[in-house]
Design a protein around this motif. Structure first.
Motif, PDB file in Angstrom:
ATOM      1  N   ILE A 153      -5.249 -22.230   6.533  1.00 32.55           N
ATOM      2  CA  ILE A 153      -5.240 -21.464   7.785  1.00 32.55           C
ATOM      3  C   ILE A 153      -4.132 -20.429   7.711  1.00 32.55           C
ATOM      4  CG2 ILE A 153      -5.082 -21.622  10.296  1.00 32.55           C
ATOM      5  CD1 ILE A 153      -5.479 -24.789   9.664  1.00 32.55           C
ATOM      6  N   GLY A 154      -4.520 -19.174   7.638  1.00 32.40           N
ATOM      7  CA  GLY A 154      -3.525 -18.099   7.579  1.00 32.40           C
ATOM      8  C   GLY A 154      -3.398 -17.414   8.923  1.00 32.40           C
ATOM      9  N   ASN A 155      -2.422 -16.511   9.037  1.00 31.07           N
ATOM     10  CA  ASN A 155      -2.288 -15.718  10.262  1.00 31.07           C
ATOM     11  C   ASN A 155      -3.578 -14.990  10.577  1.00 31.07           C
ATOM     12  OD1 ASN A 155       0.369 -15.896  11.366  1.00 31.07           O
ATOM     13  ND2 ASN A 155       1.111 -14.896   9.520  1.00 31.07           N
ATOM     14  N   SER A 156      -4.194 -14.430   9.557  1.00 32.20           N
ATOM     15  CA  SER A 156      -5.384 -13.616   9.768  1.00 32.20           C
ATOM     16  C   SER A 156      -6.663 -14.309   9.351  1.00 32.20           C
ATOM     17  CB  SER A 156      -5.300 -12.316   8.972  1.00 32.20           C
ATOM     18  OG  SER A 156      -4.017 -11.774   8.995  1.00 32.20           O
ATOM     19  N   THR A 157      -6.600 -15.015   8.207  1.00 27.02           N
ATOM     20  CA  THR A 157      -7.818 -15.489   7.579  1.00 27.02           C
ATOM     21  C   THR A 157      -7.758 -16.989   7.345  1.00 27.02           C
ATOM     22  OG1 THR A 157      -7.640 -13.423   6.332  1.00 27.02           O
ATOM     23  CG2 THR A 157      -9.425 -14.902   5.716  1.00 27.02           C
ATOM     24  N   THR A 158      -8.871 -17.657   7.586  1.00 25.15           N
ATOM     25  CA  THR A 158      -9.003 -19.073   7.239  1.00 25.15           C
ATOM     26  C   THR A 158      -9.912 -19.162   6.017  1.00 25.15           C
ATOM     27  OG1 THR A 158      -8.705 -19.765   9.524  1.00 25.15           O
ATOM     28  CG2 THR A 158      -9.822 -21.322   8.045  1.00 25.15           C
ATOM     29  N   ASP A 164       2.524 -13.654  -2.153  1.00 26.52           N
ATOM     30  CA  ASP A 164       1.394 -13.758  -1.233  1.00 26.52           C
ATOM     31  C   ASP A 164       1.533 -12.634  -0.219  1.00 26.52           C
ATOM     32  OD1 ASP A 164      -0.547 -14.394   0.569  1.00 26.52           O
ATOM     33  OD2 ASP A 164      -0.051 -16.520   0.694  1.00 26.52           O
ATOM     34  N   LEU A 165       0.716 -11.603  -0.413  1.00 24.51           N
ATOM     35  CA  LEU A 165       0.793 -10.421   0.435  1.00 24.51           C
ATOM     36  C   LEU A 165      -0.186 -10.595   1.577  1.00 24.51           C
ATOM     37  CD1 LEU A 165       0.590  -7.850  -2.502  1.00 24.51           C
ATOM     38  CD2 LEU A 165       2.650  -8.929  -1.588  1.00 24.51           C
ATOM     39  N   GLY A 166       0.321 -11.010   2.710  1.00 20.77           N
ATOM     40  CA  GLY A 166      -0.573 -11.345   3.808  1.00 20.77           C
ATOM     41  C   GLY A 166      -0.617 -10.273   4.870  1.00 20.77           C
ATOM     42  N   GLY A 167      -0.872 -10.697   6.104  1.00 16.47           N
ATOM     43  CA  GLY A 167      -0.897  -9.766   7.217  1.00 16.47           C
ATOM     44  C   GLY A 167       0.485  -9.656   7.844  1.00 16.47           C
ATOM     45  N   GLY A 168       1.057 -10.807   8.209  1.00 19.74           N
ATOM     46  CA  GLY A 168       2.340 -10.801   8.894  1.00 19.74           C
ATOM     47  C   GLY A 168       3.524 -10.964   7.974  1.00 19.74           C
ATOM     48  N   GLY A 216       0.846  -6.556   5.640  1.00 20.66           N
ATOM     49  CA  GLY A 216      -0.266  -5.650   5.945  1.00 20.66           C
ATOM     50  C   GLY A 216      -0.271  -5.080   7.351  1.00 20.66           C
ATOM     51  N   GLU A 217       0.133  -5.893   8.323  1.00 21.60           N
ATOM     52  CA  GLU A 217       0.069  -5.381   9.691  1.00 21.60           C
ATOM     53  C   GLU A 217       1.107  -4.308   9.974  1.00 21.60           C
ATOM     54  OE1 GLU A 217      -0.152  -8.526  12.554  1.00 21.60           O
ATOM     55  OE2 GLU A 217      -1.930  -9.304  11.536  1.00 21.60           O
ATOM     56  N   LEU A 218       2.246  -4.420   9.317  1.00 17.18           N
ATOM     57  CA  LEU A 218       3.258  -3.379   9.486  1.00 17.18           C
ATOM     58  C   LEU A 218       2.771  -2.074   8.847  1.00 17.18           C
ATOM     59  CD1 LEU A 218       6.049  -2.580  10.514  1.00 17.18           C
ATOM     60  CD2 LEU A 218       7.024  -3.431   8.385  1.00 17.18           C
ATOM     61  N   ALA A 224      -6.481   2.891  12.028  1.00 16.89           N
ATOM     62  CA  ALA A 224      -5.377   2.768  11.075  1.00 16.89           C
ATOM     63  C   ALA A 224      -5.693   1.688  10.037  1.00 16.89           C
ATOM     64  CB  ALA A 224      -4.089   2.435  11.820  1.00 16.89           C
ATOM     65  N   GLU A 225      -6.237   0.580  10.481  1.00 17.92           N
ATOM     66  CA  GLU A 225      -6.589  -0.511   9.567  1.00 17.92           C
ATOM     67  C   GLU A 225      -7.631  -0.022   8.556  1.00 17.92           C
ATOM     68  OE1 GLU A 225      -5.373  -3.694   9.393  1.00 17.92           O
ATOM     69  OE2 GLU A 225      -6.796  -4.367   7.859  1.00 17.92           O
ATOM     70  N   GLN A 226      -8.584   0.758   9.028  1.00 19.16           N
ATOM     71  CA  GLN A 226      -9.618   1.250   8.114  1.00 19.16           C
ATOM     72  C   GLN A 226      -9.058   2.289   7.144  1.00 19.16           C
ATOM     73  OE1 GLN A 226     -12.191   2.240  11.336  1.00 19.16           O
ATOM     74  NE2 GLN A 226     -13.618   0.577  10.882  1.00 19.16           N
ATOM     75  N   LYS A 282      -6.154   2.260   5.999  1.00 17.18           N
ATOM     76  CA  LYS A 282      -5.434   1.483   4.998  1.00 17.18           C
ATOM     77  C   LYS A 282      -6.369   1.003   3.902  1.00 17.18           C
ATOM     78  CE  LYS A 282      -4.151  -2.828   5.771  1.00 17.18           C
ATOM     79  NZ  LYS A 282      -3.411  -3.951   6.383  1.00 17.18           N
ATOM     80  N   ARG A 283      -7.571   0.595   4.292  1.00 15.72           N
ATOM     81  CA  ARG A 283      -8.448  -0.094   3.342  1.00 15.72           C
ATOM     82  C   ARG A 283      -9.337   0.787   2.483  1.00 15.72           C
ATOM     83  NH1 ARG A 283     -10.708  -5.730   5.637  1.00 15.72           N
ATOM     84  NH2 ARG A 283      -8.859  -6.366   6.812  1.00 15.72           N
ATOM     85  N   TYR A 284      -9.694   1.984   3.004  1.00 20.12           N
ATOM     86  CA  TYR A 284     -10.747   2.723   2.310  1.00 20.12           C
ATOM     87  C   TYR A 284     -10.312   4.110   1.854  1.00 20.12           C
ATOM     88  CZ  TYR A 284     -13.387  -0.946   4.602  1.00 20.12           C
ATOM     89  OH  TYR A 284     -13.830  -2.162   5.037  1.00 20.12           O
ATOM     90  N   VAL A 326      -1.426 -12.512  -4.701  1.00 21.29           N
ATOM     91  CA  VAL A 326      -2.518 -13.140  -3.967  1.00 21.29           C
ATOM     92  C   VAL A 326      -2.440 -12.719  -2.507  1.00 21.29           C
ATOM     93  CG1 VAL A 326      -2.526 -15.130  -5.543  1.00 21.29           C
ATOM     94  CG2 VAL A 326      -1.233 -15.252  -3.396  1.00 21.29           C
ATOM     95  N   GLY A 327      -3.446 -13.118  -1.734  1.00 19.91           N
ATOM     96  CA  GLY A 327      -3.456 -12.798  -0.302  1.00 19.91           C
ATOM     97  C   GLY A 327      -4.270 -11.556   0.001  1.00 19.91           C
ATOM     98  N   GLY A 328      -4.534 -11.349   1.274  1.00 18.79           N
ATOM     99  CA  GLY A 328      -5.417 -10.270   1.714  1.00 18.79           C
ATOM    100  C   GLY A 328      -4.969  -8.895   1.252  1.00 18.79           C
ATOM    101  N   SER A 329      -3.677  -8.625   1.326  1.00 15.68           N
ATOM    102  CA  SER A 329      -3.224  -7.279   0.966  1.00 15.68           C
ATOM    103  C   SER A 329      -3.227  -7.063  -0.540  1.00 15.68           C
ATOM    104  CB  SER A 329      -1.840  -7.014   1.543  1.00 15.68           C
ATOM    105  OG  SER A 329      -1.887  -7.089   2.956  1.00 15.68           O
ATOM    106  N   ALA A 330      -3.414  -8.131  -1.315  1.00 12.58           N
ATOM    107  CA  ALA A 330      -3.565  -7.950  -2.767  1.00 12.58           C
ATOM    108  C   ALA A 330      -4.959  -7.418  -3.094  1.00 12.58           C
ATOM    109  CB  ALA A 330      -3.311  -9.266  -3.510  1.00 12.58           C
ATOM    110  N   GLU A 331      -5.854  -7.447  -2.096  1.00  8.43           N
ATOM    111  CA  GLU A 331      -7.176  -6.838  -2.302  1.00  8.43           C
ATOM    112  C   GLU A 331      -7.121  -5.331  -2.176  1.00  8.43           C
ATOM    113  OE1 GLU A 331     -10.573  -8.630  -2.025  1.00  8.43           O
ATOM    114  OE2 GLU A 331     -10.171 -10.014  -0.364  1.00  8.43           O
ATOM    115  N   ASP A 332      -6.016  -4.840  -1.689  1.00  9.56           N
ATOM    116  CA  ASP A 332      -5.887  -3.408  -1.462  1.00  9.56           C
ATOM    117  C   ASP A 332      -6.175  -2.620  -2.735  1.00  9.56           C
ATOM    118  OD1 ASP A 332      -4.509  -1.454   0.677  1.00  9.56           O
ATOM    119  OD2 ASP A 332      -4.045  -0.812  -1.359  1.00  9.56           O
ATOM    120  N   PHE A 333      -6.691  -1.392  -2.553  1.00 11.15           N
ATOM    121  CA  PHE A 333      -7.077  -0.632  -3.738  1.00 11.15           C
ATOM    122  C   PHE A 333      -5.922   0.091  -4.408  1.00 11.15           C
ATOM    123  CE2 PHE A 333      -7.543   2.313  -0.266  1.00 11.15           C
ATOM    124  CZ  PHE A 333      -7.298   3.567  -0.769  1.00 11.15           C
TER     125      PHE A 333
END
Ligand SMILES: Nc1ncnc2c1ncn2[C@@H]1O[C@H](COP(=O)(O)OP(=O)(O)O)[C@@H](O)[C@H]1O
Ligand SMILES: Nc1ncnc2c1ncn2[C@@H]1O[C@H](COP(=O)(O)OP(=O)(O)O)[C@@H](O)[C@H]1O
Ligand SMILES: [Mg+2]
Ligand SMILES: [Mg+2]
Lengths: 608, 113, 608, 113
Positions: free
Chosen positions: A9-14, A410-414, A436-438, A455-457, A459-461, A552-559
């Protein structure tokens, strides 16, 4: 067959991961991930967990009920939060300046003269140079006619228009003069004042009025006055057109807001003012040693902000607010485009601001409550099993090409978490504020976006600019054609390429600017934090003692973030790259995978 | 055929003069040249389509009576980018400005097309 | 009527100014400037001086002979010089990697297989995955036919082509595979090796092979090998297509060149190695106090470089090489794109380098010899009259809006000079290495340009990209139309807008990249140096004690440097802007003007 | 008239087949679609001009016998961007590639035009 599930269970993702246990060996079957429901560590999480389990099971043609053991992470009781603090405010007093970017001013050049309204031109004389002002009640034909009529009798050197008609007027003038248009609050400009006006060539910006000595040359002011116009000159840098009006008290003032102090209770206590900037704050933090708590000066912006964060956490965790502590901050300098107060044409100015991410620590997250609820609903064994960072390291080890000692980031959201695992199995770890959220917040603030979602989009694309109905220019410079003409609403817009649909950015910001802000935000947060985090866990605090780092973590998916970090760590001869958990999952699912893997080493006491 | 000077074409047929006047003002303020031609055709779609096809800049406007349409080259006839009927002054200005903005690759005015 | 001329001989430019003296008052009549002929301070300068005087006089309808007094500057005996030192070198051993940007590879995706030439495919087997290589002797039809024929019997996963025919081949294949083309030295790739190949989507770059763990996943290598492929992964960042070949000793090595040490003889002696980078060098300099001389380690690149500079100066000044000393350096980190040695497809890599500007001091520049020669040729009085920096300050004072105390920053070609003049007339000054020429050099090196001239022009003029025969896109994003179709040679090119002609840049570098490098080079040199120089002359070394700064010299004409400095100094509440000498000359002619002005305060002893 | 798919037009008249073949290969490698049409006209200038005018992408090639020319929309007839007579394989490939590069707004191959 025994099925074991790991649940993270993460701040953003389970995230969940399912494996079969056969003859003491684990076979990984599948995984799934869902948005975390509710704040991490609260019973509201159960809905998200069930959804993720369901999805994973469906892919495997089994039901969640068949799972014999669920292992959930002993989530670190830390949660990241972000906020923004503006520390300067620019104010124009007495309508002393116009500096904006009308898309179509006219007649490049400079002019000096006394301000006069079109209607009063008749009362003027023949020897004074005038800058004429016309509001939008006069048509461009009238304005041009009047000026042409007075061509001999009055010396008109420049014009200020309220309507978007500068080119229309100029095309009809017998004697060409520079004209600034689209000045919204033209009625606020005083008459009879000496003013200097400048319109730059298309594609460039004013040169004379963005230079204090240029203003001094045109308005013939002395050294003392030149000092007072310096903030005006500075705020005119980069503008297509500008007017500076000489009024006795007119000025542009940059006011420093009382941003407040931060108190760091630590081995060595520190006090630092927010307006000293991010570097000073981070240095105070580094000097503080182990941090017990961080507070902000009462009745100030930062004080209220930090109190708000603690209060929110206390509500969630059912603990006294006194038990809630802030154990880390990341401060980042940023510039926010803000409309100048007192502006005549909606001028904006880049105000200094500090973005802050905080790490909030409570005594213990009530993971057992979540486990109980899962037991009740699924009627299976559920175990709270092991520290998040250790599990992440275990999971990261399944990335090909790794070995111990191994560091994970672990590059997460918070938060940005780091752990180092040695060949002996000892683990050092750290939880740091800012991830990631900052980044998303910095993008939103620096580009002045209305929606956080945009802003989130961004960041991602990757970006592209639609240059005709048939093609777009990608961020990389490549041109791509549409198979059919695209809808006109995209024309001329900057868009995000999500792989599926194309998202139009409503704000009118150049693609290059967006890309630069995006990259800089990622660099400010993640490069700073990654170095800081690894230094905290590295043997002898020396990065060179870490042979490899798995992201690892959500922000490690960043391009682009993983490559930024890789280039940074190459300086230290560290192998660094995006993780590839179980050769298949990319940087995701490390903790869930680790939870399953750790079953083999665990003592297997049955717990209901 | 000789080369045209790069300009926006406005093909008109029995056009209301105030429409033409304001549309031209919209283009002129954006700084793009335009040329007006009286045409025998009546259909605003056909006028706009032909104007766009024949403009070096690929941007054209048709005005028939009190209807005006803006077109871009190679967009099928009738699929006008914008079309305005009995328009007011601001609408005319915007139509003209947008035919110029198409050429300058800027976003259209009145964004929510 | 008495005519007085001021003559300023600079490293790059010789400037003159002519005034009439009437009833003890000076009336400025005109000015002119020419390229300095020969090295500053040598008799070769006379030609340039005469040319400049002639031009100024012609504008005034007078002859140079009518001038009654020429005052030339007592030029500071310091000259700037610049050089570049590469400190890393990347070498590919055993053809282990291809990473380049063919404009048209085909079939995005990844592939793993053993390398085999098209001709040997027949001898292969049906179970091994292959990556097939074809040189340009095979036509695309042949290649595609052969692959289609073996579609069942062989498992071909990817291709490497020598010719630019990837798309042509892929379009004819029954089973789509990724294809890398334009691999120049394809014959060097060994057969029978395991290789991983990746082609990115148009507009993006490889993702798997730029990640060490991605390579580990594809080539199934262990942690030790993963460490050795890390430099490969790093050099593949940003590439459109890539191949990594697993060879026993194959590797990409980044070798640090023996760049050598710098010895600073000063109040506190310092030793610093070039490869420690610019920051370390500048820190050593700051700690050294007053500097007597700077030398480089013998038999190293930097040693040779500094010796060369001294030797050149000694030849010019007729002094012993021992008398020539280096009193300041500016070191700047830079990255130079260099073709990797051992590359298979002309791959380039960004090598680290340090750019260095040195300030060379000789005992005295022989200005008297120049004066003699002028006297002889013009038969007028000539006086060597006053220190350059004092004259510059005097001249700068004619800028509207200034007052004492006043600081000037003379942004020249070889040096950045600063002086502060107090109301009492005392002057402190400093000559620092590094100015416009170092900027030009950084631009040339970082963009890998063949000609220094192109770099100089890039520095001076804004950019545009010609996007069709009818229009171009300016750096600012604005679109501009040509009145007539432009020549096809400009099509698709980046050009410089000089105001007159349009200069085409031959190198194929995106406009955004050029602009970013240009701005960064200016920032690195001038922002660093301006702060350093002002700190040296500021009362109590505190910038806040300087109320205003006037920018003069050739580099103050730049279209963006003055605004960079203004924004920087705004932090210290300093009024800063481009000078406007005598309200008319902009930032030019300060020293020449000062030389004429100082006549009034001078003792007027006649000198022949 | 219906809208064309965006493609480069190649108008040919009695064209040498190897020229056509290699020019097409040049375009294909650049990834831009093209269409070939047999025309009654003979003049290579007229062929190239018409091809460019009628292509949605504004890029066209004419081939007559063993002469080929590349044109862009609105460039006067006869003022071809490139023209090659009795060309070799590489010249043909480059001509094709350049007609595609014009569309992609990339520099032409064989820079020193
Ligand atoms: N494809 C992506 N590119 C960039 N960032 C992403 C992507 N997917 C998720 N993120 C970011 O990852 C962060 C969440 O990471 P995650 O590991 O799920 O957090 P947590 O561990 O706290 O649940 C968010 O800030 C989100 O924006
Ligand atoms: N318009 C311009 N924009 C930017 N730089 C310029 C411009 N004109 C001259 N320079 C730069 O100014 C430098 C020479 O300055 P100058 O004051 O003439 O030197 P010096 O005082 O040594 O003779 C050169 O590096 C040149 O590139
Ligand atoms: Mg306007
Ligand atoms: Mg190719």
């Amino acid at each position: 067959m025994n099925y074991i599930a790991g649940v993270d269970i993460g701040n953003s993702t389970t995230e969940v991961c399912i494996a079969a246990l056969e003859n003491g060996r684990l076979h990984f079957l599948g995984s799934a991930s869902k948005m975390t429901t509710g704040t991490k560590g609260t019973q509201a999480n159960v809905a998200g967990i069930l959804a993720a389990l369901k999805e994973a099971c469906e892919k495997l043609n089994m039901s969640a009920g068949e799972i014999s053991l669920i292992r959930i992470n002993e989530a670190a009781p830390v949660i990241g939060d972000t906020a923004m603090e503006t520390i300067t405010e620019t104010i124009i007093t007495e309508s002393s300046m116009i500096g904006h970017n009308p898309s179509t001013p006219a007649g490049e050049g400079q002019a000096v003269g006394r301000t006069i309204s079109l209607g009063h031109l008749k009362q003027g004389n023949s020897y004074t140079p005038y800058i004429v002002m016309a509001d939008k009640s006069c048509s461009y034909e009238e304005v041009a006619d009047t000026l042409n009529r007075y061509a001999q009798a009055r010396n008109v050197t420049g014009m200020i228009l309220q309507a978007d008609e500068a080119v229309l007027v100029e095309n009809r003038l017998e004697r060409k003069i520079p004209i600034v248009d689209e000045v919204r609050y033209i009625e606020k400009i005083p008459e009879g004042k000496l003013a200097a006006l400048e319109v730059a060539m298309a594609g460039s910006s004013v040169r004379m009025l963005s230079n204090p000595y240029g203003i001094a040359t045109l308005l013939e002011i002395d050294a003392q006055e030149t000092k007072t116009v310096t903030p005006i000159a500075k705020s005119l840098i980069g503008k297509r057109s500008a007017v500076v009006i000489k009024t006795p008290h007119g000025n542009v003032r940059e006011q420093i807001l009382p941003a407040g102090e931060i108190y760091i209770e630590a081995e060595k206590d520190q006090t630092v003012n927010i307006d000293a900037g991010a570097d000073a704050i981070m240095q105070a933090l580094a000097q503080a040693g182990e941090i017990r708590d961080i507070r902000g000066q009462e009745q100030t912006n930062v004080g209220n902000m930090l109190a708000r964060i603690k209060k929110g956490m206390s509500t969630v965790s059912d603990e006294n607010q006194e038990e809630i502590r802030i154990t880390d901050l990341l401060a980042v300098d940023t510039l926010a485009p803000v409309v100048i107060s007192g502006a005549l044409a909606g001028e904006t100015c880049l105000e200094k601001a500090v973005g802050i991410a905080a790490m909030v620590k409570t005594r213990q997250l009530p993971m057992e409550k979540i486990a109980d609820e899962l037991r009740r609903q699924l009627k299976t064994k559920v175990k709270v099993a092991g520290v998040e960072a250790v599990m992440a390291a275990l999971g990261a080890m399944t990335t090909p090409g790794t070995r111990l000692p191994l560091a994970i980031l672990d590059l997460g959201g918070g938060s940005t978490d780091a752990a180092v695992m040695t060949p002996k199995g000892t683990v050092r770890m750290v939880h740091q504020a800012g991830a990631g959220e900052l980044v998303t917040m910095l993008i939103q603030v620096e580009l002045g976006l209305h929606s956080k979602n945009t802003a989130e989009q961004i960041k991602r694309y990757p970006l592209a600019k639609v240059e005709s109905l048939f093609h777009m220019r990608l961020e990389s410079g490549a041109i791509e054609f549409f198979p059919d003409a695209i809808e006109p609403k995209y024309f001329g817009s900057v868009v995000l390429l999500t792989g599926k649909e194309m998202i139009r950015i409503d704000e009118d910001i150049p693609m290059e600017k967006i890309a630069a802000v995006r990259r800089e935000a990622k660099r400010k947060v993640f490069v700073t934090n990654a170095v800081r985090a690894l230094q905290a866990v590295a043997p002898e605090q020396d990065l060179r003692n870490i042979p490899n780092v798995v992201l690892v973590g959500g922000s490690a998916e960043d391009f682009e973030i993983p490559e930024m970090l890789m280039e940074k760590f190459a300086e230290y001869r560290i192998v660094c790259g995006r993780g590839n958990i179980r050769r298949t999952e990319g940087p995701r699912n490390a903790v869930a995978t680790g939870l399953v893997l750790s079953y083999l080493g665990d003592s297997h006491v049955d717990d209901e | 055929m000789m080369m045209n000077k790069p300009s926006i074409f406005i093909y008109i047929s029995d056009a209301r003069t105030d429409l033409l006047h304001e549309i031209c003002a919209g283009i002129e303020e954006e700084g793009v040249p335009y040329e007006v031609r009286e045409m025998p055709v009546q259909d605003v779609d056909a006028l706009a389509y032909a104007a766009a096809e024949e403009s070096v800049l690929g941007s054209g406007i048709g005005i028939a009576g009190d209807t005006a349409a803006m077109q871009l080259r190679k967009i099928p006839k009738g699929q006008n980018i914008f079309k305005i009927v009995h328009p007011g002054r601001e609408q005319c200005r915007a139509l003209g400005a947008n035919s110029a903005r198409a050429v300058k690759r800027q976003k259209f005015k009145g964004n929510d097309v």
